[in-house]
Design an enzyme around this catalytic site. Structure first.
Site, PDB file in Angstrom:
ATOM      1  N   LYS A 147       0.834  -1.227   0.038  1.00 11.48           N
ATOM      2  CA  LYS A 147       0.027   0.038   0.016  1.00 11.48           C
ATOM      3  C   LYS A 147       0.922   1.220  -0.178  1.00 11.48           C
ATOM      4  O   LYS A 147       1.880   1.347   0.589  1.00 11.48           O
ATOM      5  CB  LYS A 147      -1.032   0.016   1.305  1.00 11.48           C
ATOM      6  CG  LYS A 147      -1.907  -1.162   1.278  1.00 11.48           C
ATOM      7  CD  LYS A 147      -2.768  -1.279   0.126  1.00 11.48           C
ATOM      8  CE  LYS A 147      -4.049  -2.196   0.396  1.00 11.48           C
ATOM      9  NZ  LYS A 147      -4.710  -2.460  -0.616  1.00 11.48           N
ATOM     10  N   HIS A 171      -9.861  -9.180  -8.427  1.00  7.30           N
ATOM     11  CA  HIS A 171      -9.414  -8.684  -7.004  1.00  7.30           C
ATOM     12  C   HIS A 171      -9.697  -9.574  -5.713  1.00  7.30           C
ATOM     13  O   HIS A 171     -11.148 -10.117  -5.992  1.00  7.30           O
ATOM     14  CB  HIS A 171     -10.264  -7.377  -6.562  1.00  7.30           C
ATOM     15  CG  HIS A 171     -10.158  -6.573  -5.350  1.00  7.30           C
ATOM     16  ND1 HIS A 171     -11.513  -6.545  -4.638  1.00  7.30           N
ATOM     17  CD2 HIS A 171      -9.162  -6.114  -4.850  1.00  7.30           C
ATOM     18  CE1 HIS A 171     -10.946  -5.920  -3.607  1.00  7.30           C
ATOM     19  NE2 HIS A 171      -9.693  -5.615  -3.463  1.00  7.30           N
TER      20      HIS A 171
END
Ligand code: MG
Length: 364
Positions: free
Chosen positions: A165, A296
């Site tokens: 991230k 995803h």
């Protein structure tokens, strides 16, 4: 001969604590188990999933809007998906509606598998027996030491690609973290970054310029998923491969982004788009447009789909967050080991929730 008709729909909610929280406000994942029973007494199991927002709304939408409309229909996902979606469209083309629809669609696919004695991968046709998995960390809140330890675990697990991230308020923090992860994983593993929609166009240009020297496989969701106009601007300003799609809910929105030429890697979430039926259409559209497909999360579904779609290079596995690791399923249709995923040949989807008597062990 048409499939036996649906006679009952039952839902059950399960909230499973994450061993590794995704942030201060995301400490669990929510599942809504959906059972669809047909006239011949067979029961298919599907599920809807929402990590943090709206599980009771999803369950109510299935109970109040979808169940009454699917009872009496043939238990054939392809035959009912479009009419169900149109029937509830005034509540929104995507979002809670499609997340709820997925529970029904998956249960119907499970029934198809049970009737034919085939797993999902076998129903679609396996193009290969295993698919690589990449290590995905929901780790923006980790200290640098925690991030480094996770990267080391990913290497030890045999992953040839990892995702980290980014999107810290101070881009210098991102640079420090990505440098550290690149150092740990070495020059040859693929390193992707995911900004989770945190940047403006200007922020994205600045951050991507500073992070690009570390070699980025893709930059995921640099901007708000709704902001097609912003993605058009960004496209002309950076060279990076752009990945998005986990927050797009319909084939129409995927087509908008693909036709605009702003996305390289398309990432539909099987549940958020409304199940396997719409996922297959989106996947075919992405392939026809020459975009890479990278589903995803949800490796229990993305894995079997990837065994069919050979254009899927890798399947995402967030550390500690497979449904099996969450203790949510009564068994699992996949195995992950040595950096690769294999899928069971057992009939159906294998997504039944843990029996109710065990539920308290994983409930808050
Ligand atoms: Mg993401």
């Amino acid at each position: 001969m048409s499939a036996p008709e649906v006679v009952a729909v039952r839902t059950r909610r399960l909230s499973a604590t994450l061993v590794r929280p995704w942030g201060q406000d995301v400490r669990e994942n929510h599942l809504i188990g959906v059972e669809v029973e047909t006239a011949d007494g067979l029961v298919g199991h599907g599920l809807s999933w929402t990590p943090s927002v709206g599980p009771s709304a999803v369950q109510a939408f299935i109970d109040d809007e979808l169940a009454p409309r699917v009872v009496g229909c043939p238990s054939d996902p392809e035959a009912v998906w479009d009419s169900l979606w149109r029937a509830v469209h005034e509540a929104g083309g995507g979002g809670i509606t499609t997340i709820a629809l997925a529970g029904i669609d998956l249960a119907l696919w499970d029934l198809t598998g049970l009737r034919t004695g085939r797993s999902l991968a076998d129903l679609l046709g396996r193009g290969r027996d295993t698919v690589p998995v990449y290590g995905s960390g929901v780790n923006l809140h980790y200290t640098l030491d925690e991030l480094a330890a996770q990267a080391q675990r990913f290497v030890a697990a045999g992953y040839d690609a990892v995702k980290v991230k980014v999107g810290s308020p101070d881009v210098g923090r991102d640079v420090e973290r990505i440098a550290a992860v690149r150092e740990i994983i070495g020059p040859h593993r693929v390193l992707m970054v995911d900004a989770n929609q945190r940047w403006s166009v200007e922020d994205a240009v600045r951050a991507i310029d500073m992070l690009a020297p570390f070699g980025l496989g893709w930059v995921e969701e640099p901007l708000l998923a709704d902001d097609l106009s912003g993605y058009r601007r960004l496209r002309g300003l950076v060279e990076a491969r752009i990945a998005l799609g986990e927050n797009l809910h319909t084939i129409h929105r995927f087509r908008d982004f693909l036709e605009a030429g702003v996305v390289d890697v398309v990432q539909p979430n099987v549940v958020r788009v409304g199940g396997i039926t719409p996922f297959l259409r989106i996947a075919e559209l992405a392939e026809a447009r020459g975009a890479e497909l990278a589903p995803h999360l949800l490796p229990e579904l993305s894995g079997p789909l990837a065994l069919h779609f050979e254009g899927i290079a890798r399947v995402e596995a967030v550390e500690g967050a497979t449904f099996d690791a969450l203790g949510a399923l009564a068994g699992t249709p996949i195995e992950i080991g040595g950096g690769r995923l294999t899928a069971s040949h057992r009939a159906g989807l294998g997504l039944a929730l843990v029996p109710a008597e065990h539920e308290r062990k994983v409930l808050r």
